[in-house]
Design an enzyme around this catalytic site. Structure first.
Site, PDB file in Angstrom:
ATOM      1  N   HIS A  64      -0.521 -15.380 -19.710  1.00  0.00           N
ATOM      2  CA  HIS A  64      -1.852 -15.520 -19.077  1.00  0.00           C
ATOM      3  C   HIS A  64      -1.739 -15.670 -17.558  1.00  0.00           C
ATOM      4  O   HIS A  64      -2.598 -16.263 -16.927  1.00  0.00           O
ATOM      5  CB  HIS A  64      -2.626 -16.714 -19.628  1.00  0.00           C
ATOM      6  CG  HIS A  64      -2.621 -16.808 -21.122  1.00  0.00           C
ATOM      7  ND1 HIS A  64      -3.618 -16.292 -21.904  1.00  0.00           N
ATOM      8  CD2 HIS A  64      -1.699 -17.343 -21.962  1.00  0.00           C
ATOM      9  CE1 HIS A  64      -3.328 -16.522 -23.181  1.00  0.00           C
ATOM     10  NE2 HIS A  64      -2.164 -17.152 -23.247  1.00  0.00           N
ATOM     11  N   SER A  67      -0.758  -2.323   8.686  1.00  0.00           N
ATOM     12  CA  SER A  67      -2.207  -2.181   8.745  1.00  0.00           C
ATOM     13  C   SER A  67      -2.589  -1.693  10.130  1.00  0.00           C
ATOM     14  O   SER A  67      -1.937  -2.020  11.118  1.00  0.00           O
ATOM     15  CB  SER A  67      -2.851  -3.531   8.468  1.00  0.00           C
ATOM     16  OG  SER A  67      -4.131  -3.599   9.052  1.00  0.00           O
ATOM     17  N   LYS A 100       0.460  -7.511   8.893  1.00  0.00           N
ATOM     18  CA  LYS A 100       0.512  -7.049   7.514  1.00  0.00           C
ATOM     19  C   LYS A 100       1.719  -6.164   7.178  1.00  0.00           C
ATOM     20  O   LYS A 100       2.164  -5.370   7.976  1.00  0.00           O
ATOM     21  CB  LYS A 100      -0.754  -6.255   7.176  1.00  0.00           C
ATOM     22  CG  LYS A 100      -2.005  -7.090   7.175  1.00  0.00           C
ATOM     23  CD  LYS A 100      -2.203  -7.824   5.859  1.00  0.00           C
ATOM     24  CE  LYS A 100      -2.370  -6.874   4.725  1.00  0.00           C
ATOM     25  NZ  LYS A 100      -3.638  -6.975   4.058  1.00  0.00           N
ATOM     26  N   GLU A 150       1.494   0.118  -5.023  1.00  0.00           N
ATOM     27  CA  GLU A 150       0.060   0.270  -5.328  1.00  0.00           C
ATOM     28  C   GLU A 150      -0.268   1.693  -5.785  1.00  0.00           C
ATOM     29  O   GLU A 150      -1.060   1.900  -6.697  1.00  0.00           O
ATOM     30  CB  GLU A 150      -0.784  -0.064  -4.097  1.00  0.00           C
ATOM     31  CG  GLU A 150      -0.784  -1.535  -3.754  1.00  0.00           C
ATOM     32  CD  GLU A 150      -1.476  -1.768  -2.424  1.00  0.00           C
ATOM     33  OE1 GLU A 150      -2.603  -2.273  -2.418  1.00  0.00           O
ATOM     34  OE2 GLU A 150      -0.882  -1.440  -1.369  1.00  0.00           O
TER      35      GLU A 150
END
Ligand code: ARG
Length: 457
Positions: free
Chosen positions: A156, A277, A283, A290
């Site tokens: 979980h 970024s 970043k 992804e």
């Protein structure tokens, strides 16, 4: 340009229709297989004396020349000739004359396209199997090098029990093993020769299908000509196997994304596989992972696309089936790209040993070990579970870790608890104790590594 099927027509095909129905813009990539299949077909035709040896030789050398032209980028593909089959055949006739007109004897584009797709998928499937193997080896190697790292195992997405990082990584090697087996099994059904089925009914000419199969390395010939030109289940199976594979890759990618967050800080992704970024200078984004996760959408979509194309088609061939190619090509390209990039990225990931270890001991992750300790002292498990639950609640209330409460405090919950309970509370001891076959103890994980190393060579 005159179409090979022009005889029956008096009017010209409209430009819009040519544009709408052509497949050469995407099926040109089948050229190698189309030529390979045609060469085998020509050899079979002459062996069976359906065409002369001389014509067959002219056809074969003509086809080889065309292959050379395509390879060199000199071949002119044209939408007027619809697809790869007609483009090559027309060029052959143009180059070698009348002999070229005999190539399509005892053949239809229906069995030809099924053949090309099978040859293509056979090659792609083998390539994918080999890339999966590469990825397995890399992960296995990483697991072997990092057997000492303990991390939290989750259910979980809540800390559950400490596990070895290697054990966690090996779970992916197992998934990939099954993926490989699925592709290997699919090969059995891909590797069947449809040629000789012709349009749908077979032919009155004395072809030797077994000979063509042998030339092309097929293990079997199709048993029903109607089935052979009308089903694409072998391609759908490939798409489904790819779906399962990308699902596994996507889960791996998701973990890499999660683990590289500041919140987790379990890993550091290599600079070469991350991007910055355009506005936030601090970043470092896990775009590669992804995109692997994101591409699963397309791969699933391709499976649904082809299943839907096929579901309402009356036997045998229908032009709808030309729509098989875009999903099949896209899936093959996409999974190969995902595997290739993962193979390169995985060895460069830095695992943060201290951070993982620290996290592994938190959140009462060894509570189950206390419950099992109580069981060993003769307490029924349900009761042991409840006692341990109360101990955890007590610790939360008093802001203490399990190892920080005194023996007297422990004994308030159960008199069977003695000093030796403390040896159960560390993440190391918890991991070491999981000696079940397939469990997370170092001895078991070493066995898993050994087994997988023998399996994946
Ligand atoms: N381009 C077609 C396809 O991909 C080849 C088969 C065409 N057959 C036909 N009867 N029109 O399906």
């Amino acid at each position: 340009m005159k179409k090979p099927w022009a005889g029956r027509f008096t009017g010209k095909t409209s430009k819009a229709v040519e544009h709408f129905t052509e497949s050469i813009s995407f099926d040109r990539r089948l050229w190698k297989y189309d030529i390979e299949g045609s060469i085998a077909h020509a050899m079979m035709l002459s062996k069976q004396k359906i065409i002369s040896q001389k014509d067959s030789s002219a056809i074969i050398s003509g086809l080889k020349n065309i292959a050379g032209e395509i390879e060199a980028g000199r071949f002119k593909f044209t939408a007027e000739l619809e697809d790869i089959h007609m483009n090559i055949e027309a060029a052959l006739i143009k180059n070698i004359g009348d002999a070229g007109k005999k190539l399509h004897t005892a053949r239809s584009r229906n069995d030809q396209v099924a053949l090309d797709l099978r040859l293509y998928l056979r090659a792609e499937t083998k390539e994918i199997i080999s890339l999966i193997k590469d990825l397995q080896k890399i992960i296995l190697n990483t697991a072997e090098k990092n057997t000492g790292i303990i991390m939290p195992g989750y259910t979980h997405l809540q800390k559950a029990q400490p596990v070895l990082l290697s054990h966690h990584l090996l779970a992916y090697v197992e998934m990939l093993q099954r993926d490989k087996e699925r592709f290997t099994d699919a090969l059995k059904r891909i590797n069947v020769l449809p040629l000789g089925s012709c349009a749908l009914a077979g032919t009155s000419l004395p072809v030797d299908r077994a000979y063509a199969a042998k030339l092309l390395g097929f293990k079997a010939v199709s048993e029903n000509s109607i089935d052979a030109v009308s089903d694409r289940d072998f391609a759908i199976e490939f798409l489904a196997d790819a779906g399962m594979l990308i699902m596994h890759l996507s889960r791996l990618a998701e973990e890499l994304i999660l683990w590289s967050t500041e919140e987790f800080s379990f890993i550091e992704l290599p600079d070469a596989f991350t991007t910055g970024s355009s506005i936030m200078p601090q970043k470092k984004n896990p775009d590669v992972a992804e995109l692997i996760r994101g591409k699963s959408g397309r791969i699933y979509g391709n499976l649904i696309a082809l299943m839907t194309v096929m579901k309402g088609l009356p036997l045998a061939y229908n032009r709808d089936m030309q729509e098989d190619k875009a999903p099949v090509f896209d899936t093959a390209d996409t999974v190969k790209a995902c595997l290739t990039v993962l193979v390169q990225m995985m060895p460069q990931i830095k695992f943060m040993r201290e951070r993982m270890h620290e996290a592994a001991g938190k959140a009462y992750s060894t509570a189950t070990d206390i419950a099992e300790y109580l069981v060993k002292k003769g307490i029924p498990f349900r009761q042991a579970h409840e006692i341990t639950g109360k101990i955890v609640r007590y610790c939360i209330k008093n802001k203490k870790q399990l190892g920080e409460i005194s023996l007297a405090e422990f004994r308030n919950f159960s008199q069977v608890i003695s000093k030796d309970v403390y040896s159960r509370l560390s993440a190391e001891n918890s991991v070491n104790a999981k000696i079940t076959r397939g469990g997370t103890s170092p001895s078991e994980v070493r066995k898993q590594i050994k087994r997988l190393k023998q399996l994946i060579k």
